[in-house]
Design a protein around this motif. Structure first.
Motif, short mmCIF file in Angstrom:
data_model
loop_
_atom_site.label_atom_id
_atom_site.label_comp_id
_atom_site.label_asym_id
_atom_site.label_seq_id
_atom_site.Cartn_x
_atom_site.Cartn_y
_atom_site.Cartn_z
N SER A 1 6.10 3.46 12.51
CA SER A 1 6.12 2.51 13.64
C SER A 1 6.17 1.06 13.19
CB SER A 1 4.88 2.73 14.52
OG SER A 1 4.84 4.05 15.03
N ASP A 2 6.11 0.82 11.88
CA ASP A 2 6.13 -0.56 11.38
C ASP A 2 7.48 -1.23 11.64
OD1 ASP A 2 3.57 -0.44 10.51
OD2 ASP A 2 4.03 -0.48 8.37
N LYS A 3 7.45 -2.54 11.82
CA LYS A 3 8.70 -3.30 11.95
C LYS A 3 9.23 -3.61 10.55
CE LYS A 3 9.79 -6.06 15.07
NZ LYS A 3 10.01 -7.25 15.94
N SER A 4 9.58 -2.53 9.86
CA SER A 4 10.12 -2.62 8.50
C SER A 4 10.93 -1.37 8.24
CB SER A 4 9.01 -2.75 7.46
OG SER A 4 9.49 -2.43 6.17
N TYR A 5 12.21 -1.52 7.93
CA TYR A 5 13.04 -0.36 7.63
C TYR A 5 12.70 0.24 6.27
CZ TYR A 5 15.88 -1.52 11.71
OH TYR A 5 16.31 -1.76 12.99
N ILE A 6 12.20 -0.58 5.36
CA ILE A 6 11.77 -0.04 4.07
C ILE A 6 10.56 0.86 4.27
CG2 ILE A 6 10.75 -0.63 1.84
CD1 ILE A 6 12.60 -3.04 1.74
N ASN A 7 9.62 0.43 5.11
CA ASN A 7 8.46 1.27 5.39
C ASN A 7 8.87 2.57 6.09
OD1 ASN A 7 7.05 -0.83 4.33
ND2 ASN A 7 5.67 -1.12 6.07
N LYS A 8 9.79 2.48 7.03
CA LYS A 8 10.24 3.68 7.74
C LYS A 8 10.90 4.66 6.77
CE LYS A 8 11.15 1.20 12.10
NZ LYS A 8 10.12 1.82 12.96
N GLU A 9 11.77 4.14 5.90
CA GLU A 9 12.47 4.98 4.94
C GLU A 9 11.50 5.63 3.96
OE1 GLU A 9 15.80 4.47 1.35
OE2 GLU A 9 14.78 2.73 2.20
N THR A 10 10.59 4.82 3.40
CA THR A 10 9.65 5.33 2.40
C THR A 10 8.70 6.35 3.01
OG1 THR A 10 9.74 3.16 1.31
CG2 THR A 10 7.97 4.64 0.66
N ALA A 11 8.20 6.06 4.21
CA ALA A 11 7.27 6.97 4.87
C ALA A 11 7.96 8.28 5.26
CB ALA A 11 6.66 6.31 6.10
N LEU A 12 9.18 8.21 5.75
CA LEU A 12 9.91 9.43 6.13
C LEU A 12 10.05 10.36 4.94
CD1 LEU A 12 11.63 11.21 7.98
CD2 LEU A 12 13.60 9.73 7.43
N PHE A 13 10.45 9.83 3.81
CA PHE A 13 10.65 10.67 2.63
C PHE A 13 9.32 11.26 2.16
CE2 PHE A 13 11.34 11.28 -2.02
CZ PHE A 13 12.29 12.29 -1.90
N ALA A 14 8.26 10.44 2.15
CA ALA A 14 6.95 10.93 1.71
C ALA A 14 6.43 12.02 2.63
CB ALA A 14 5.95 9.76 1.66
N LEU A 15 6.57 11.82 3.94
CA LEU A 15 6.11 12.82 4.90
C LEU A 15 6.92 14.11 4.78
CD1 LEU A 15 5.63 10.40 7.91
CD2 LEU A 15 3.80 11.79 6.89
N TRP A 16 8.22 13.99 4.63
CA TRP A 16 9.10 15.17 4.50
C TRP A 16 8.72 15.97 3.27
CZ3 TRP A 16 12.72 17.22 1.14
CH2 TRP A 16 13.64 18.14 1.66
N GLN A 17 8.39 15.27 2.18
CA GLN A 17 8.01 15.97 0.94
C GLN A 17 6.64 16.64 1.04
OE1 GLN A 17 8.38 12.96 -2.22
NE2 GLN A 17 9.79 14.37 -3.22
N ARG A 18 5.66 15.91 1.58
CA ARG A 18 4.28 16.36 1.50
C ARG A 18 3.90 17.34 2.62
NH1 ARG A 18 1.02 10.71 0.25
NH2 ARG A 18 2.61 9.79 -1.12
N PHE A 19 4.58 17.28 3.73
CA PHE A 19 4.20 18.10 4.88
C PHE A 19 5.41 18.85 5.42
CE2 PHE A 19 1.65 14.20 4.73
CZ PHE A 19 0.40 14.75 4.45
N PRO A 20 5.88 19.85 4.66
CA PRO A 20 7.11 20.56 5.04
C PRO A 20 7.03 21.25 6.39
CG PRO A 20 5.97 21.67 3.23
CD PRO A 20 5.32 20.34 3.39
N VAL B 1 0.84 -1.20 0.00
CA VAL B 1 0.00 0.00 0.00
C VAL B 1 0.87 1.25 0.00
CG1 VAL B 1 -1.66 1.36 1.35
CG2 VAL B 1 -1.95 -1.13 1.12
N LEU B 2 1.90 1.26 0.83
CA LEU B 2 2.78 2.42 0.94
C LEU B 2 3.53 2.69 -0.36
CD1 LEU B 2 4.14 4.64 2.62
CD2 LEU B 2 5.75 2.91 3.45
N LEU B 3 4.06 1.65 -0.96
CA LEU B 3 4.81 1.81 -2.21
C LEU B 3 3.89 2.28 -3.33
CD1 LEU B 3 7.17 -1.30 -2.01
CD2 LEU B 3 7.74 1.09 -1.53
N GLU C 1 2.02 8.54 8.76
CA GLU C 1 2.81 8.54 9.99
C GLU C 1 2.83 7.17 10.64
OE1 GLU C 1 1.36 11.56 12.58
OE2 GLU C 1 2.18 13.22 11.38
N SER C 2 1.77 6.41 10.48
CA SER C 2 1.70 5.09 11.13
C SER C 2 2.78 4.15 10.62
CB SER C 2 0.31 4.47 10.91
OG SER C 2 0.16 4.02 9.56
N PHE C 3 3.26 4.38 9.39
CA PHE C 3 4.27 3.49 8.83
C PHE C 3 5.63 3.67 9.53
CE2 PHE C 3 1.20 3.62 5.37
CZ PHE C 3 1.12 2.27 5.02
#
Length: 713
Positions: A559-578, A539-541, A555-557
């Motif tokens: 907290s996932d036990k996945s470093y790919i989810n953490k990385e992807t969500a961090l970049f998306a949040l940084w881009q979309r919500f400056p 879903v995230l990808l 933001e919920s991603f």
């Protein structure tokens, strides 16, 4: 004239190779190796026991770029010639007699034997006044040095006079010494460790013969976990002292895989013990050296990283090779399927045992699609083509075994495999040898199977697809959906019906990946609410291309036990919500991620780029990011650092020097990446001038690639 001499030399080598195989049998080798990390060189002595099967005038060994100080036959000085590739011993051997051949040698291997972390900067060089016994080899960043081998194919002759030909099987006993207390792990059973002439010697004993390319050792700072298989085989898992918390997730299921393979194959594990050792900057995922698998430490992961990237398949693949490749060994490249196809198939079976049928069949389906893409490009290959791709040998090979088993049945298949391994144990084999045993077990000819799956370069895609549909309900459901979708009118297609009809994680991931834009809001929300990380990851990808998730959901991603989810969500949040960038950076501070530091490298980049975020630390963050390009780090970390530096900030002098040095790295994949990036920067006049000025800080080897660019202009 030189070309004529070379031709004669090659002709003689071929003739002598045949003589070694047909007229002389090398049975045992006692090798004593001393390593000198400071100069990346070795000295050694090897004594072979051999039997003359016929009268011969000479024998030879493969020996690349070696110097010999003494050669003797039955303790008498022997006449020899050293070509730099082969050493010929010109002594008469009589049929029916045994001999001992001893060679004292030295070398500075340019490949196959790798020294990592022993070339130190001037500030950290060892004082000449310190006794060699107390030397401590450490690189920048406090990482201990390592030494390891990778001889797959025919390359052990770069560090030991031996046999490039796989058909010469020998029982090798290794004794390895160096001026450190580093641990030495090698083929066979550890016998003893002792001090001699200021060196620590580690002695290992083999009891069964093997091909030279499977000879190996790894040296470094390790801790060992020990267990025992159900059949009593000692299992040794090595790890770095700092990685105690990563031991379990890294080696998860190891004993279960071992026990499964012994039962499934039906032939007892053929070696004394089984060891696994991670090393830095390994050339491949892993290598199945006899009883001693060496693998990339990029598979040393924690529990969070397990869902993203784990060692399970590589673990099972290299373990399966202990039977298929090590116990029975191909005669030559035409029969390479007998190694890689079998190891791939049995690794998939191990995953089926661990994770179930749905996992197994979807894995086969994914590889079938890759094979179909290859075939559609007109690049299909026969499994008997010695120049075939890895995709062919590994995946088409596994498919061939899957289809063979379905054709002849479980019982005949297992019987044939068992008889094949027992009959050719510690010998070399051909594909006809294997097919003969399977035909005996089946009770009928397998000509059609051979023609369709082994000889043909075509892919029987429809037949394979039909077979999958018969055994996998979820894949059959996918095929029905695709057929209905192909004949549907308009955009109003009922994806929900297929979603609700299956519990298959793999099918649901496929629906999200391929049809995410067409799925209803309700389906996406239901997938998002799943407690299954792979579905949430899908879903995230998918959301990166077609944003549908709100801020709280993204933001919920984190907290996932996945470093790919953490990385992807961090970049998306940084881009979309400056406006909330500081909040997200604070929340993910200190997360390193997978072994290649995917989260940390991104975090550093975003922290530097975020206006007003910890300005006092900006320089420190840049220095950390740039520092990850240093040779003391794994090349995957370095490549990530180079990527972010290029895309966001540019290179300072030190990171540019690190990039220039990387153009000579022993890993061809990383070397190619570094050279391509240097080529790109070379077209920028400012970077070109800087690199030319920095060349003086590189040694001859490090500067070789850049010097070729300078001299070509």
């Amino acid at each position: 004239m030189k070309q004529l001499v070379l031709f004669v030399f090659l002709l003689i080598a071929l003739v002598l190779n045949a003589q070694n195989q047909d007229k002389v049998d090398f049975t045992h080798a006692q090798a004593q190796i001393t390593l000198f990390p400071e100069t990346k060189s070795i000295q050694g002595k090897v004594t072979y026991t051999l039997d003359a099967l016929k009268d011969v005038d000479s024998v030879f060994l493969d020996a690349k770029n070696m110097t010999f100080s003494a050669v003797s036959l039955n303790k008498k000085k022997a006449e020899y010639t050293n070509s730099g590739k082969v050493i010929w011993i010109y002594e008469k051997l009589k049929k029916g007699k045994s001999y001992t051949l001893s060679l004292h040698f030295s070398a500075k291997p340019m490949q196959t034997l790798y020294f990592l972390g022993f070339t130190l900067p001037d500030s950290l060089k060892i004082s000449k006044n310190i006794d060699s016994n107390t030397r401590s080899y450490e690189t920048i960043g406090g990482k201990h040095g390592q030494i390891w081998t990778q001889g797959q194919g025919k390359y052990t002759s770069h560090w030991l006079p031996s046999f490039d030909n796989m058909e010469e099987k020998v029982e090798f006993d290794l004794s390895i010494g160096l001026h450190t207390d580093y641990q030495v792990i090698a083929n066979g059973k550890f016998k003893k460790r002792y001090k001699e002439s200021g060196k620590t010697i580690w002695a290992y004993d083999m009891q069964r013969p093997m091909s030279s390319y499977l000879l190996a050792f790894a040296i470094g700072k390790y801790v060992k976990e020990e267990s025992t298989s159900a059949s009593g085989i000692p299992l040794e898992n090595y790890y770095y002292p700092k990685d105690s918390l990563k031991l379990e997730p890294t080696y998860r299921h190891t004993k279960e895989i071992f026990d499964f393979l012994e039962t499934e194959i039906g032939v007892p594990y053929p070696w004394q013990n089984y060891k696994q050792v991670p090393v830095r900057d390994f050339l491949y995922a892993g290598m199945e050296n006899t009883g001693t698998t060496i693998f990339s430490d990029q598979y040393v992961i924690d529990s969070t990283g397990f869902i993203d990237k784990n060692y399970v398949n590589v673990n099972a693949h290299e373990m399966a090779h202990q039977w298929f490749g090590n116990l029975v060994t191909e005669k030559n490249g035409e029969h390479h399927w007998l190694h890689e196809g079998f190891a791939t198939y049995y690794a998939y079976l191990a995953e089926q045992h661990l994770y179930g049928d749905d996992h197994f069949y979807w894995k086969l389906y994914k590889t079938l699609q890759r094979l179909k893409e290859q075939a559609d490009k007109g690049q299909g290959q026969s499994l008997l083509d010695p120049k075939a791709s890895s995709l062919t040998f590994y995946e088409k090979g596994a498919w061939a075994l899957f289809m063979l088993r379905n054709k002849i049945g479980d019982a005949p298949f297992k019987k044939g495999i068992k008889e094949y391994l027992k009959k050719y144990a510690f010998k070399n084999v051909t594909v006809p040898d294997f097919l003969n045993e399977m035909e005996r077990a089946y009770g009928d000819a397998l000509d059609d199977f051979e023609a369709e799956w082994l000889l043909s370069s075509e892919l029987p895609f429809e037949k394979a697809k039909k077979q999958l549909a018969q055994v996998s309900p979820s894949i059959a459901l996918l095929f029905r959906m695709e057929a209905e979708l192909g004949s549907a009118q308009g955009d109003d297609f009922d994806y929900q019906k297929y979603w609700d009809a299956t519990s298959s994680v793999h099918l649901k991931k496929r629906l999200i990946r391929d049809y995410g834009k067409s799925l209803s809001e309700g389906m996406i929300l239901k997938a998002f609410a799943s407690d299954t990380i792979p579905i949430r990851q899908a879903v995230l990808l998918a959301d990166q291309e077609n944003p549908r998730l709100d801020q709280n959901q993204l933001e919920s991603f984190l907290s996932d036990k996945s470093y790919i989810n953490k990385e992807t969500a961090l970049f998306a949040l940084w881009q979309r919500f400056p406006e909330n960038r500081k909040k997200y950076l604070d929340r993910t501070r200190g997360i390193m991620g997978l072994p290649h530091k995917n989260v940390r490298l991104l975090w550093l980049t975003l922290a530097i780029m975020t206006e007003g975020y910890e300005g006092r630390n900006t320089q420190a963050y840049f220095e950390e990011l740039s520092g990850y390009s240093d040779a003391s780090y794994n090349f995957e970390i370095r490549q990530g650092a180079f990527f972010y530096l290029k895309e966001a900030f540019g290179f300072d002098d030190q990171s540019l020097i690190n990039l220039m040095k990387a153009t000579g790295h022993h890993s061809w994949q990383f070397r190619k990446y570094a050279r391509n990036l240097v080529d790109e920067l070379w077209n920028d006049m400012e970077y070109k001038t800087r690199m030319e000025n920095l060349l003086q800080k590189l040694n001859v080897e490090e500067a070789r690639y850049l010097n070729t660019k300078v001299s070509s202009e």
